[in-house]
Write an enzyme that holds these catalytic residues in place. Sequence first.
Site, PDB file in Angstrom:
ATOM      1  CE  LYS A  35      43.237  33.298  19.107  1.00 29.75           C
ATOM      2  NZ  LYS A  35      44.394  32.687  18.449  1.00 29.75           N
ATOM      3  NE  ARG A 133      49.567  26.787  18.821  1.00 26.71           N
ATOM      4  CZ  ARG A 133      49.150  28.052  18.849  1.00 26.71           C
ATOM      5  NH1 ARG A 133      49.089  28.703  20.010  1.00 26.71           N
ATOM      6  NH2 ARG A 133      48.767  28.680  17.760  1.00 26.71           N
ATOM      7  CE1 TYR A 273      38.121  41.286  53.132  1.00 28.85           C
ATOM      8  CE2 TYR A 273      38.212  41.860  50.793  1.00 28.85           C
ATOM      9  CZ  TYR A 273      37.512  41.348  51.885  1.00 28.85           C
ATOM     10  OH  TYR A 273      36.238  40.918  51.725  1.00 28.85           O
ATOM     11  CG  MET A 321      35.320  38.530  43.902  1.00 26.36           C
ATOM     12  SD  MET A 321      34.287  37.213  44.552  1.00 26.36           S
ATOM     13  CE  MET A 321      35.486  36.166  45.353  1.00 26.36           C
TER      14      MET A 321
END
Length: 379
Positions: A35, A133, A273, A321
Site C-alpha cells: 500500500k 477501526r 527565507y 520547496m
Amino acid sequence: MRATKAIIYLENFRKNISIIKGLIPNKTKVCVPVKADAYGHGSIRIAKESEKIGVDFLAVATVDEGVELRKNGITLPILLLSLAIDEEYKEIIQNNLTPLVFDKEVIESLNNQAKLLNKKINVHLKINTGMGRIGCRIEDAIEIAKIIDTSAYLTLQGVCTHLPVSDSIKKKDISFTKKQIASFKKITDEIRLEGIDPGIIHCAASGGILMYPEASFDMVRPGIISYGYYPDSSIEKSVEIIQKKKVVFSPVMELQTAIVSIQKILKNESVSYGRTWIAKKDTSVGVIPIGYADGLLRKLNPHLSVLIKNKEYFVVGRICMDQCMILLNDDSSVKRWDVVVLFGPNSTITADTWAKKLKTIPYEITCCINKRVPRLYIE
Ligand SMILES: *Cc1c(COP(=O)(O)O)cnc(C)c1O
C-alpha cells in the site's frame, strides 16, 4: 534522471523477507503490504520482486492500488485492507482483488455484484478484537461468517484481525495484545466448530511477527520490516530476547542528491527565507536540489545533517520547496556534483533518525518521499 533520487536496494528487500521467513513457521504464508506505493518504495517493482521470491500475498489499501498492480501483470492474490465504496465493487471483482468484509450490507452488495458479473471472489472476514477501526465485533463474527458461507458468489478465504500495540514493550500493552491473540484464536476455533472453514488465519503485522511468535498463525503481514525498519526501535532488546538472536533489517531506500552549486557567503550575510541563519564568518554553502515538496519536511531543520563521503554537514537556513543549503565551511574537499546522502542503509542517518526528529515513525518518512523523486532500482 535528476540528482535527487531514491535508490531502492532490492537485495535488501530480499534479505529482509528471508529474515522474516526465518522468524515464522515454514507453513506460514507471507503477505507483503505494498500500500501507499509500497511505503514509498514503488509498489509495482516491489510486487514483482515479491512474486519472484515466493511471497504468497500482497496487500493494498485502495482499489486503484490493486488495479495498478493487475495492469502491470501481477497475479498474486491481493488483499484490500481498507474499505471501498459501492461503485468500486465491480472493479474489485473484475480485478480479482480480495476485500476484507464484516457486515451484512457489504457482503450482500458484493455478492449481488459478483452474481451480475458471474464471477466468484474470495473474501476475508475482518474481526475487530481491539484495534477499534474496521471489523465486526467478536460476538457477531459467527453470524457474519455464516452469511459469507451462504453467499453463493463469495468464498471465505481467511479470517483476520489487527493488533494496535504489538510494537510496544509496556506491560499493559503486552497483556492487551496477549488477550487479543487469545480471543482471536478462540473465535476462529468457534467458527470452525460451526462447520465453517475459516481458511487463512492472520493477525500479525511487523510488531506481532517480532514480539509474538504465537501470533503467526497461517499468514503474517510484514510491512515496515520488509522495508528495513522496526515499527518502533524501543522493542529491539525485547525482540532479541524473544527471538534468542539479534534481528537486524536493512533499509531498502537511500535518499540522495548532489551539490549543484557552491556559494560564497560573507560574514553577516544570510541564507534562505526568513533570514534565520546569518554567517558568523566568511564561509561557503552548498546548494542541494531537494526541498519539502520532495519530502524533506521543513520541520526537519534546524540541526538536520546530511552526509558527503560519509562526513556530516548541516543544513542551514529554512528548507525551501525545491532546494536547501548546507554549510561547507572551508572544506575544500567538497566539490560541485558531489553526491549527498540524506538517509539510507550503510549510513549513520536513517529514516528513523528523521522520524525521531519529527516525533513520528519511519513509515511516514518513506511514504512522504514524493512521487517526483525518481526511484532507481538496484538489483
Ligand atoms: C499496513 C498494515 C499492515 C502492515 O503493518 P506494518 O506495521 O508496516 O508491518 C498489516 N496489516 C494491516 C491491516 C495494515 O493496514
